[in-house]
Design a protein around this motif. Structure first.
Motif, PDB file in Angstrom:
ATOM      1  N   UNK A 107      -5.051  -4.577  -5.400  1.00 56.03           N
ATOM      2  CA  UNK A 107      -6.194  -3.704  -5.079  1.00 56.03           C
ATOM      3  C   UNK A 107      -6.657  -3.905  -3.639  1.00 56.03           C
ATOM      4  N   UNK A 108      -6.674  -5.154  -3.185  1.00 53.19           N
ATOM      5  CA  UNK A 108      -7.132  -5.452  -1.819  1.00 53.19           C
ATOM      6  C   UNK A 108      -6.297  -4.681  -0.789  1.00 53.19           C
ATOM      7  N   UNK A 109      -5.008  -4.554  -1.059  1.00 51.75           N
ATOM      8  CA  UNK A 109      -4.112  -3.833  -0.157  1.00 51.75           C
ATOM      9  C   UNK A 109      -4.413  -2.329  -0.198  1.00 51.75           C
ATOM     10  N   UNK A 110      -4.708  -1.812  -1.374  1.00 50.61           N
ATOM     11  CA  UNK A 110      -5.070  -0.390  -1.504  1.00 50.61           C
ATOM     12  C   UNK A 110      -6.295  -0.078  -0.651  1.00 50.61           C
ATOM     13  N   UNK A 111      -7.298  -0.935  -0.737  1.00 50.28           N
ATOM     14  CA  UNK A 111      -8.540  -0.744   0.030  1.00 50.28           C
ATOM     15  C   UNK A 111      -8.259  -0.735   1.531  1.00 50.28           C
ATOM     16  N   UNK A 112      -7.447  -1.685   1.980  1.00 48.42           N
ATOM     17  CA  UNK A 112      -7.131  -1.798   3.409  1.00 48.42           C
ATOM     18  C   UNK A 112      -6.303  -0.595   3.883  1.00 48.42           C
ATOM     19  N   UNK A 113      -5.322  -0.180   3.084  1.00 48.29           N
ATOM     20  CA  UNK A 113      -4.486   0.969   3.446  1.00 48.29           C
ATOM     21  C   UNK A 113      -5.314   2.252   3.525  1.00 48.29           C
ATOM     22  N   UNK A 114      -6.224   2.406   2.586  1.00 47.88           N
ATOM     23  CA  UNK A 114      -7.082   3.594   2.564  1.00 47.88           C
ATOM     24  C   UNK A 114      -7.934   3.670   3.830  1.00 47.88           C
ATOM     25  N   UNK A 115      -8.561   2.560   4.179  1.00 52.45           N
ATOM     26  CA  UNK A 115      -9.421   2.535   5.373  1.00 52.45           C
ATOM     27  C   UNK A 115      -8.610   2.856   6.631  1.00 52.45           C
ATOM     28  N   UNK A 116      -7.405   2.284   6.731  1.00 52.53           N
ATOM     29  CA  UNK A 116      -6.564   2.496   7.910  1.00 52.53           C
ATOM     30  C   UNK A 116      -6.040   3.936   7.974  1.00 52.53           C
ATOM     31  N   UNK A 117      -5.675   4.494   6.826  1.00 51.50           N
ATOM     32  CA  UNK A 117      -5.165   5.867   6.782  1.00 51.50           C
ATOM     33  C   UNK A 117      -6.254   6.864   7.182  1.00 51.50           C
ATOM     34  N   UNK A 118      -7.456   6.646   6.684  1.00 53.37           N
ATOM     35  CA  UNK A 118      -8.582   7.525   7.032  1.00 53.37           C
ATOM     36  C   UNK A 118      -8.859   7.441   8.533  1.00 53.37           C
ATOM     37  N   UNK A 119      -8.850   6.203   9.058  1.00 51.78           N
ATOM     38  CA  UNK A 119      -9.116   5.994  10.485  1.00 51.78           C
ATOM     39  C   UNK A 119      -8.051   6.696  11.341  1.00 51.78           C
ATOM     40  N   UNK A 120      -6.807   6.655  10.880  1.00 54.12           N
ATOM     41  CA  UNK A 120      -5.700   7.254  11.635  1.00 54.12           C
ATOM     42  C   UNK A 120      -5.536   8.748  11.330  1.00 54.12           C
ATOM     43  N   UNK A 121      -6.368   9.249  10.422  1.00 50.16           N
ATOM     44  CA  UNK A 121      -6.278  10.651   9.990  1.00 50.16           C
ATOM     45  C   UNK A 121      -4.867  10.998   9.506  1.00 50.16           C
ATOM     46  N   UNK A 122      -4.345  10.115   8.653  1.00 46.38           N
ATOM     47  CA  UNK A 122      -3.003  10.313   8.093  1.00 46.38           C
ATOM     48  C   UNK A 122      -3.071  10.223   6.572  1.00 46.38           C
ATOM     49  N   UNK A 123      -2.105  10.861   5.915  1.00 42.21           N
ATOM     50  CA  UNK A 123      -1.944  10.653   4.475  1.00 42.21           C
ATOM     51  C   UNK A 123      -0.727   9.760   4.289  1.00 42.21           C
ATOM     52  N   UNK A 124      -0.921   8.688   3.560  1.00 39.41           N
ATOM     53  CA  UNK A 124       0.122   7.686   3.391  1.00 39.41           C
ATOM     54  C   UNK A 124       0.615   7.708   1.948  1.00 39.41           C
ATOM     55  N   UNK A 125       1.917   7.908   1.789  1.00 39.16           N
ATOM     56  CA  UNK A 125       2.494   7.827   0.447  1.00 39.16           C
ATOM     57  C   UNK A 125       2.549   6.377  -0.004  1.00 39.16           C
ATOM     58  N   UNK A 126       2.285   6.132  -1.277  1.00 40.87           N
ATOM     59  CA  UNK A 126       2.286   4.760  -1.803  1.00 40.87           C
ATOM     60  C   UNK A 126       3.133   4.662  -3.067  1.00 40.87           C
ATOM     61  N   UNK A 127       3.984   3.639  -3.107  1.00 42.18           N
ATOM     62  CA  UNK A 127       4.689   3.289  -4.331  1.00 42.18           C
ATOM     63  C   UNK A 127       4.131   1.963  -4.819  1.00 42.18           C
ATOM     64  N   UNK A 128       3.935   1.860  -6.111  1.00 39.21           N
ATOM     65  CA  UNK A 128       3.504   0.587  -6.678  1.00 39.21           C
ATOM     66  C   UNK A 128       4.748  -0.250  -6.941  1.00 39.21           C
ATOM     67  N   UNK A 129       4.779  -1.427  -6.321  1.00 36.33           N
ATOM     68  CA  UNK A 129       5.920  -2.317  -6.533  1.00 36.33           C
ATOM     69  C   UNK A 129       5.714  -3.087  -7.825  1.00 36.33           C
ATOM     70  N   UNK A 130       6.674  -2.965  -8.729  1.00 36.78           N
ATOM     71  CA  UNK A 130       6.582  -3.600 -10.045  1.00 36.78           C
ATOM     72  C   UNK A 130       7.439  -4.862 -10.057  1.00 36.78           C
ATOM     73  N   UNK A 131       6.817  -5.968 -10.444  1.00 40.96           N
ATOM     74  CA  UNK A 131       7.538  -7.244 -10.542  1.00 40.96           C
ATOM     75  C   UNK A 131       7.989  -7.421 -11.987  1.00 40.96           C
TER      76      UNK A 131
END
Length: 239
Positions: A107-131
Motif C-alpha cells: 500500500x505504501x508504494x501505491x500511495x507514493x506512486x499515486x502522488x508522483x503520477x499526479x505531480x507528473x500529470x501522467x497515468x501510470x499502469x500498475x501490475x500487482x506482483x504476486x509472491x
C-alpha cells in the motif's frame, strides 16, 4: 548490418519462433502475447537496435540504470516497464519514464506512486506482483504480495489518482510449493487473474514467464512475457 544488430536479430527471431510455437500449441493467436525485452545491464545502443528490429516494449529493474537509458532513448516510440523491487525514494524518478510498474506489492508504494503520477500529470499502469512462495500475509523473497493480499492492493490501486490497474505479475518461485513447477505456478496466477477480472474487468494483463519458461507462461495464458537473456545474451557479471 553491424555484428550486434545481426546477433540481436537472430536471437529475436529464435524467441519469436518459440512464442509462435507455444501459442500454436496452446491454441492461442500469436498477437495475444506481447514480448517485453528486459534490457537491464545493457546499453542504450542495444535498446535503439531493438527498436529498429521492431521491439516496442522494454523493461528495466534498477532506476539508476533505467533513468539515463530512458532519457537517451526518449525520441523512440517505446513502452517502458519497471519490473524490479521499487523503493519509495525512487518512485518520483521511475514515474518520469515508466509507462507500467509491474512490481506493485504494498500500500505504501501505491500511495507514493499515486502522488508522483499526479505531480507528473501522467497515468501510470500498475501490475500487482504476486509472491506465490509467500505464506499468508508474508512477502516473497523476490518481492510481491501474498495471494490473500491481492484484493486489498487492487482496490487501493483502482481508487488511487494517476494510477491504472492493469493486472498481475509474478516471477516463478525458487522456493515453496511451486519451486521447479513453473507451469503450475503460472496456472495459479491465472486463477488469481480470473478472480481479479471479475471485480476489475479491465485488469486483464498477466505478466509471467522469462527466457527459460516462456512456453509454460504462454500455455497458462500469460498476455506478456519478459525475456532478457534469450534476446540480449548472458549478462555480464555486475561488479
Amino acid at each position: 548490418m553491424t555484428d550486434r544488430k545481426a546477433q540481436l536479430a537472430a536471437n529475436l527471431a529464435q524467441v519469436e519462433e518459440r512464442i509462435t510455437s507455444a501459442c500454436a500449441a496452446a491454441g492461442r493467436k500469436r498477437e495475444e502475447v506481447t514480448l517485453i525485452v528486459v534490457t537491464k545491464t545493457y546499453p542504450a545502443s542495444d535498446v535503439r537496435i531493438l527498436h529498429e528490429l521492431g521491439v516496442r516494449h522494454v523493461a528495466e529493474n534498477r532506476d539508476q540504470d533505467a533513468a539515463p537509458k530512458a532519457t537517451a532513448c526518449a525520441d523512440l516510440s517505446l513502452t517502458w516497464h519497471f519490473v524490479g523491487q521499487l523503493q519509495t525514494n525512487k518512485v518520483r524518478s521511475v514515474t518520469g519514464y515508466a509507462d507500467v510498474v509491474q512490481s506493485v506489492d504494498r500500500i505504501k508504494l501505491v500511495t507514493a506512486l499515486s502522488a508522483a503520477a499526479v505531480r507528473a500529470e501522467r497515468e501510470l499502469g500498475c501490475l500487482i506482483q504476486v509472491a506465490l512462495d509467500a505464506e499468508s500475509g508474508e512477502r516473497g523473497e523476490r518481492g510481491g504480495v501474498a495471494p490473500d493480499g491481492i484484493e486489498e492492493l487492487a482496490a487501493a490501486v483502482d481508487a488511487a489518482d494517476g494510477l491504472r490497474l492493469d493486472g498481475l505479475m509474478t516471477v516463478a518461485p525458487l522456493a515453496g510449493p511451486f519451486a521447479g513447477r513453473q507451469r503450475a505456478a503460472f496456472d495459479r496466477l491465472m486463477e488469481f487473474s480470473t478472480r481479479l477480472r471479475a471485480a476489475h474487468p479491465a485488469a486483464n494483463m498477466v505478466s509471467a514467464g522469462m527466457s527459460g519458461d516462456l512456453e509454460d507462461a504462454v500455455a497458462a495464458g500469460a498476455t506478456h512475457v519478459r525475456v532478457g537473456t534469450a534476446v540480449l545474451g548472458v549478462r555480464p557479471a555486475l561488479g
